[in-house]
Design an enzyme around this catalytic site. Structure first.
Site, PDB file in Angstrom:
ATOM      1  N   GLY A  29       0.716  -1.251   0.032  1.00  0.00           N
ATOM      2  CA  GLY A  29       0.062   0.100   0.029  1.00  0.00           C
ATOM      3  C   GLY A  29       1.089   1.294  -0.184  1.00  0.00           C
ATOM      4  O   GLY A  29       2.221   1.284  -0.343  1.00  0.00           O
ATOM      5  N   ASN A  30       0.230   2.360   0.143  1.00  0.00           N
ATOM      6  CA  ASN A  30       0.905   3.621   0.223  1.00  0.00           C
ATOM      7  C   ASN A  30       0.216   4.471   1.364  1.00  0.00           C
ATOM      8  O   ASN A  30      -0.694   4.547   1.895  1.00  0.00           O
ATOM      9  CB  ASN A  30       0.952   4.374  -1.008  1.00  0.00           C
ATOM     10  CG  ASN A  30      -0.477   4.618  -1.853  1.00  0.00           C
ATOM     11  OD1 ASN A  30      -1.074   5.489  -1.140  1.00  0.00           O
ATOM     12  ND2 ASN A  30      -0.747   4.094  -2.588  1.00  0.00           N
ATOM     13  N   ARG A  31       0.970   5.622   1.486  1.00  0.00           N
ATOM     14  CA  ARG A  31       0.612   6.511   2.468  1.00  0.00           C
ATOM     15  C   ARG A  31      -0.465   7.505   2.343  1.00  0.00           C
ATOM     16  O   ARG A  31      -0.907   8.423   3.183  1.00  0.00           O
ATOM     17  CB  ARG A  31       1.849   7.780   2.949  1.00  0.00           C
ATOM     18  CG  ARG A  31       3.104   6.785   3.518  1.00  0.00           C
ATOM     19  CD  ARG A  31       4.121   7.732   3.734  1.00  0.00           C
ATOM     20  NE  ARG A  31       5.180   7.076   4.215  1.00  0.00           N
ATOM     21  CZ  ARG A  31       5.429   6.800   5.662  1.00  0.00           C
ATOM     22  NH1 ARG A  31       4.641   7.134   6.449  1.00  0.00           N
ATOM     23  NH2 ARG A  31       6.739   6.400   5.642  1.00  0.00           N
ATOM     24  N   SER A  32      -1.148   7.340   1.100  1.00  0.00           N
ATOM     25  CA  SER A  32      -2.197   8.395   0.978  1.00  0.00           C
ATOM     26  C   SER A  32      -3.377   8.379   1.701  1.00  0.00           C
ATOM     27  O   SER A  32      -3.671   7.086   2.109  1.00  0.00           O
ATOM     28  CB  SER A  32      -2.674   8.002  -0.636  1.00  0.00           C
ATOM     29  OG  SER A  32      -4.004   9.113  -0.696  1.00  0.00           O
ATOM     30  N   ALA A  96      -3.549   7.839  -5.113  1.00  0.00           N
ATOM     31  CA  ALA A  96      -2.442   7.077  -5.409  1.00  0.00           C
ATOM     32  C   ALA A  96      -2.503   5.687  -5.655  1.00  0.00           C
ATOM     33  O   ALA A  96      -2.784   4.684  -4.830  1.00  0.00           O
ATOM     34  CB  ALA A  96      -1.629   7.347  -3.973  1.00  0.00           C
TER      35      ALA A  96
END
Ligand code: C5P
Length: 230
Positions: A29-32, A96
């Site tokens: 995943g990512n930090r968005s 994102a």
């Protein structure tokens, strides 16, 4: 009316960050946080638009009067955005999106080995490319002027160029109408309530700078730029 400049317009906003599952309990995943995308949806609804918000893994409350479609993966986000984009005037890709996903999904949790002769053994995760949803939206539009397509670019400056240099290159490559460039880092932008962006327009050297300001004020600047094209 001046207060409802997007009345009668259908807009699609993607927000949040995609998650690509590895097994039933893990994902890439990512930090968005989704805050900028939600602010874009909120402001568009306030300006009279019919808004569909495609939300990937956000923990935010749905803005009033907005249709929310929840998704997890890049492929799910693509399906939802393409469906909503079919009769839209504007598509804003603020999500994102993971560029890669694990090639294989393990139906049960990936276990570490308990083989005492191989205590350092670890699996290798093979990745495959996800589609570039933004670029495919631009390609599918062909020579039509509609929908207006807006991309976001989270950039870091480096030895090959500034944040704006990278943004211009990306705008040319992606072919969208506007590119909202924001500088990111460990503490910048992600999850924060304020944002600083540069709005680039295809075929123009003019740059609109917005912020540091609330994500709603940044959203207002983005819709102002979109309204100039509509
Ligand atoms: O190339 P980059 O990921 O920096 O581009 C960011 C823009 O492209 C964002 O608008 C994002 O929503 C979109 N994107 C996409 N599909 C991907 C990767 C990014 O639509 N696979």
């Amino acid at each position: 009316a001046a207060a409802q400049p997007l009345a009668g317009r259908r807009v699609v906003v993607s927000a949040g960050g995609t998650r690509e599952p590895l097994d039933p309990v893990r994902f890439l995943g990512n930090r968005s946080s989704g805050k900028q995308g939600y602010a874009l949806a909120t402001v568009a609804a306030r300006r009279g638009a019919d808004v569909t918000l495609v939300a990937a893994n956000t923990a935010l409350t749905a803005p009033e009067g907005v249709t929310v479609v929840r998704v997890q993966t890049a492929l799910e986000l693509q399906l939802a955005v393409e469906k909503a984009a079919a009769d839209a005037d504007v598509v804003v890709m603020a999500a994102a999106v993971a560029d890669f996903r694990p090639k294989a999904y393990a139906a049960s949790k990936i276990k570490k080995t308990h083989d005492v002769t191989a205590p350092d053994e670890a699996p290798t995760i093979e990745l495959v490319r996800n589609p570039d949803i933004l670029a495919e939206l631009v390609a599918a539009r062909g020579d039509e002027a509609s929908p207006v397509i807006v991309g976001f670019a989270a950039e870091t400056g480096d030895e090959t160029g500034s944040v704006l240099d990278h943004g211009r290159t990306k705008l040319a490559r992606k072919g969208c109408d506007l590119l909202v460039v924001n500088e990111v880092g460990e503490t910048k932008t992600f999850g924060q309530d304020e944002n600083t962006v540069h709005i680039l327009r295809q075929g123009s050297s003019h740059v609109v700078d917005a912020g540091p300001a609330s994500k709603e004020d940044v959203a207002a600047a983005v819709w102002d730029a979109v309204q100039q094209i509509l």
